[in-house]
Motif scaffolding. Structure first.
Motif, PDB file in Angstrom:
ATOM      1  N   ILE A  46       0.842  -1.205   0.000  1.00 42.46           N
ATOM      2  CA  ILE A  46       0.000   0.000   0.000  1.00 42.46           C
ATOM      3  C   ILE A  46       0.871   1.247   0.000  1.00 42.46           C
ATOM      4  O   ILE A  46       0.600   2.217  -0.715  1.00 42.46           O
ATOM      5  CB  ILE A  46      -0.937  -0.014   1.228  1.00 42.46           C
ATOM      6  CG1 ILE A  46      -1.949  -1.156   1.101  1.00 42.46           C
ATOM      7  CG2 ILE A  46      -1.653   1.319   1.379  1.00 42.46           C
ATOM      8  CD1 ILE A  46      -2.766  -1.394   2.362  1.00 42.46           C
ATOM      9  N   LEU A  50       0.859   4.118  -2.876  1.00 39.06           N
ATOM     10  CA  LEU A  50       0.545   5.502  -2.537  1.00 39.06           C
ATOM     11  C   LEU A  50       1.687   6.429  -2.934  1.00 39.06           C
ATOM     12  O   LEU A  50       1.460   7.543  -3.420  1.00 39.06           O
ATOM     13  CB  LEU A  50       0.264   5.614  -1.034  1.00 39.06           C
ATOM     14  CG  LEU A  50      -0.233   6.966  -0.524  1.00 39.06           C
ATOM     15  CD1 LEU A  50      -1.545   7.344  -1.212  1.00 39.06           C
ATOM     16  CD2 LEU A  50      -0.422   6.927   0.987  1.00 39.06           C
ATOM     17  N   ARG A  65      -4.860   3.979   4.658  1.00 38.34           N
ATOM     18  CA  ARG A  65      -5.371   3.076   3.618  1.00 38.34           C
ATOM     19  C   ARG A  65      -5.361   1.630   4.097  1.00 38.34           C
ATOM     20  O   ARG A  65      -6.261   0.858   3.787  1.00 38.34           O
ATOM     21  CB  ARG A  65      -4.542   3.214   2.344  1.00 38.34           C
ATOM     22  CG  ARG A  65      -4.805   4.505   1.608  1.00 38.34           C
ATOM     23  CD  ARG A  65      -4.425   4.403   0.145  1.00 38.34           C
ATOM     24  NE  ARG A  65      -4.663   5.653  -0.544  1.00 38.34           N
ATOM     25  CZ  ARG A  65      -4.474   5.826  -1.845  1.00 38.34           C
ATOM     26  NH1 ARG A  65      -4.024   4.811  -2.585  1.00 38.34           N
ATOM     27  NH2 ARG A  65      -4.715   6.988  -2.417  1.00 38.34           N
ATOM     28  N   SER A  68      -8.422   1.109   6.134  1.00 37.58           N
ATOM     29  CA  SER A  68      -9.681   1.068   5.398  1.00 37.58           C
ATOM     30  C   SER A  68      -9.830  -0.196   4.563  1.00 37.58           C
ATOM     31  O   SER A  68     -10.886  -0.429   3.976  1.00 37.58           O
ATOM     32  CB  SER A  68      -9.796   2.290   4.489  1.00 37.58           C
ATOM     33  OG  SER A  68      -8.791   2.274   3.485  1.00 37.58           O
ATOM     34  N   ASP A  69      -8.792  -1.012   4.519  1.00 33.23           N
ATOM     35  CA  ASP A  69      -8.850  -2.277   3.800  1.00 33.23           C
ATOM     36  C   ASP A  69      -9.978  -3.140   4.369  1.00 33.23           C
ATOM     37  O   ASP A  69     -10.091  -3.314   5.582  1.00 33.23           O
ATOM     38  CB  ASP A  69      -7.518  -3.003   3.937  1.00 33.23           C
ATOM     39  CG  ASP A  69      -7.466  -4.284   3.134  1.00 33.23           C
ATOM     40  OD1 ASP A  69      -8.064  -5.263   3.590  1.00 33.23           O
ATOM     41  OD2 ASP A  69      -6.821  -4.312   2.065  1.00 33.23           O
TER      42      ASP A  69
END
Length: 239
Positions: A46, A50, A65, A68-69
């Protein structure tokens, strides 16, 4: 905007003054210990995705992030909060390269010292503050997404007859030199994974001055620094 100087020293942070490679290694160990190798690999995937989007490293953004996975949300692992604490409260001062602060004090005898870094607007300032670098340059800190594209802004805020850029990335030094030409002296400390990568070394022009480590600049006579003909490299009174 400050009064014009004969010379301004622009100093990168990560792997120039601060051993960022070791910080990343410590973070990796923390991730594996707290979440396991698979989750650590997912975080770094990730992170790299990003970074390709933003153009700079965003550790906290990658953490958001990661959180929020969908798979993570189902696991409901509250230890994730400990990871943010690890990043924010990391002892960055312990990761300064030897004599890094001495270099800043030495350069300040000859001109104004300014931190010029890439990064996000939350974690990078925190890193610079907690390492002691912010205070070492009396708050003269500039953080951009792509600093090599912001040279006009840099020169407006810290005008000078001549600039010296100290950075571990030859790509950055070459880009700045291409714009500023003889008004810039580039200094390349050969430390960190970018500086030691043979592909990077082969891809860009050599710097005006190379040193094995940042602390070596303490012992260099600034009066014979390449490009000195563009500025009076003599000890100056503080302003």
């Amino acid at each position: 905007m400050t009064a014009p100087q004969d010379i301004v020293f622009l100093l990168d942070v990560d792997n120039t003054l601060l051993d960022n490679d070791q910080i990343i290694a410590d973070l990796q160990l923390h991730l594996v210990r707290e979440f396991g190798a698979a989750s650590a690999s997912r975080y770094w995937a990730i992170f790299e995705h990003l970074r390709s989007e933003l153009g700079y490293a965003d550790y906290l953004g990658a953490l958001q992030r990661y959180r929020s996975d969908a798979e993570f949300e189902r696991s409901d692992d509250l230890r994730l909060l400990q990871m943010s604490t690890f990043l924010v409260d990391y002892p960055f001062a312990e990761r300064l390269y030897p004599r890094a602060l001495d270099v800043i004090r030495r350069l300040s005898v000859y001109g104004r010292t300014v931190i010029l870094s890439d990064g996000d607007v939350v974690f990078q300032p925190r890193k610079i503050q907690r390492s002691g670098l912010w205070d070492s340059v009396s708050g003269r800190v500039l953080i951009y997404i792509h600093k090599e594209q912001m040279l006009e802004s840099v020169q407006l805020q810290y005008p000078a007859r001549h600039y010296v850029m100290v950075d571990d990335k030859l790509r950055i030094l070459a880009a700045m030199k291409n714009v500023m030409q003889d008004r810039l002296t580039t200094v390349f400390p050969r430390q960190g994974h970018y500086a030691l990568d043979p592909a990077n070394i082969a891809a860009y022009p050599v710097a005006d001055l190379s040193v094995e480590r940042i602390g070596d600049l303490v012992d260099i006579d600034m009066r014979v620094l390449p490009g000195r003909e563009s500025a009076a490299l003599a000890p100056q009174e503080k302003s």
